[in-house]
Design a protein around this motif. Structure first.
Motif, short mmCIF file in Angstrom:
data_model
loop_
_atom_site.label_atom_id
_atom_site.label_comp_id
_atom_site.label_asym_id
_atom_site.label_seq_id
_atom_site.Cartn_x
_atom_site.Cartn_y
_atom_site.Cartn_z
N VAL A 158 5.77 -13.62 -4.51
CA VAL A 158 5.50 -14.72 -3.58
C VAL A 158 4.02 -15.10 -3.63
CG1 VAL A 158 5.43 -15.35 -1.12
CG2 VAL A 158 7.44 -14.22 -2.06
N ALA A 203 12.30 -12.94 -5.03
CA ALA A 203 11.52 -11.92 -4.34
C ALA A 203 12.38 -11.01 -3.47
CB ALA A 203 10.44 -12.58 -3.49
N ILE A 204 13.41 -11.56 -2.84
CA ILE A 204 14.24 -10.72 -1.98
C ILE A 204 15.28 -9.92 -2.76
CG2 ILE A 204 13.95 -12.27 0.00
CD1 ILE A 204 16.84 -13.21 -0.49
N VAL A 221 11.31 -17.30 -3.83
CA VAL A 221 11.63 -16.49 -2.66
C VAL A 221 12.94 -15.74 -2.87
CG1 VAL A 221 12.32 -16.59 -0.23
CG2 VAL A 221 10.28 -17.80 -1.01
N TYR A 280 9.13 -18.83 5.27
CA TYR A 280 10.41 -18.91 4.56
C TYR A 280 10.80 -17.55 3.98
CZ TYR A 280 13.93 -21.06 1.50
OH TYR A 280 15.10 -21.43 0.87
N TYR A 281 9.83 -16.88 3.39
CA TYR A 281 10.06 -15.55 2.82
C TYR A 281 10.45 -14.57 3.93
CZ TYR A 281 8.83 -11.24 0.21
OH TYR A 281 8.83 -10.01 -0.40
N ASP A 295 5.22 -18.17 3.53
CA ASP A 295 5.35 -16.85 4.17
C ASP A 295 6.45 -16.85 5.23
OD1 ASP A 295 3.34 -15.80 2.63
OD2 ASP A 295 1.77 -16.10 4.13
N GLY A 354 8.38 -8.02 -4.56
CA GLY A 354 8.68 -9.31 -3.95
C GLY A 354 7.43 -9.95 -3.36
N ASP A 355 6.60 -9.15 -2.69
CA ASP A 355 5.36 -9.68 -2.13
C ASP A 355 4.45 -10.21 -3.23
OD1 ASP A 355 6.31 -8.90 0.33
OD2 ASP A 355 4.91 -7.22 0.57
#
Length: 209
Positions: free
Chosen positions: A195, A183-184, A180, A111-112, A109, A191-192
């Motif tokens: 992850v 996800a971005i 990640v 890092y994301y 979390d 994205g959530d």
């Protein structure tokens, strides 16, 4: 494990400052570069702009950073050192499955969140994909981070094959970085979900008996 060992130093293309005054000047240069990357991306950043914003001569900038790649490298080294310190601290005292589940989820979390909040980190990552030497730096970082995870797995599964644990930890870490970054690149809700799915799959593998 093949490739660059985690403890092998990869030569930086920049000159390291030795005096306090020089270190402070380099800090200003890196802060200026980071701000410019945030505003316009590294491709558009110019060495003259970095020098101007840092309040130094272009000659002084080139003294420590021969080109833009050297600046990106220095920023990558900084984020690498910070992330390794964070990961090491988070996993140092983990000695049971629940502790690993909690610490690993929190680290993913964090890092994301950093990638969502820090355009500079996203730009550095983009640069590593096109630069073989930077890619090696990233791989060395992944191996070092995986070793922190291996230490936990050995405590939880003392009878397991150490090579298998190393392989699992390294692969899980590499997949996490890829997850990640994927996800971005999509909208936040998707994205959530990506992850969350990654954490679920990774922990299932890490906690396997």
């Amino acid at each position: 494990m093949e490739g660059t060992p985690a403890n092998e130093q990869i030569a930086s293309p920049r000159r390291a400052p030795s005096q306090q005054r020089s270190r402070e000047r380099v800090e200003r240069m890196l802060a200026a570069a980071s701000a410019l990357i945030t505003e316009q991306g590294s491709d558009a950043m110019r060495m003259g702009e970095v020098a101007e914003r840092a309040g130094v001569s272009i000659g002084s900038l080139y003294q420590f950073f021969p080109d833009k790649r050297a600046i990106i490298w220095a920023l990558a080294e900084r984020y690498t050192a910070e992330s390794q310190a964070c990961i090491s601290a988070a996993l140092a005292n983990v000695d049971d499955a629940e502790g690993l589940r909690r610490a690993f989820s929190e680290l993913v979390d964090i890092y994301y969140g950093l990638f969502l909040a820090e355009p500079v980190m996203r730009d550095i990552w983009s640069g590593t994909q096109a630069d073989k030497a930077l890619r090696q730096l990233e791989l060395a970082d992944s191996r070092a981070n995986a070793e922190f995870l291996v230490a936990v797995l050995k405590r939880l599964r003392p009878g397991a094959d150490p090579v298998a644990l190393e392989t699992t930890a390294f692969l899980v870490w590499q997949m996490g970085e890829a997850a990640v970054r994927l996800a971005i690149s999509v909208d936040r809700q998707e994205g959530d979900r990506l992850v969350t799915a990654y954490k679920r799959m990774a922990l299932r593998e890490l906690l396997a008996e």
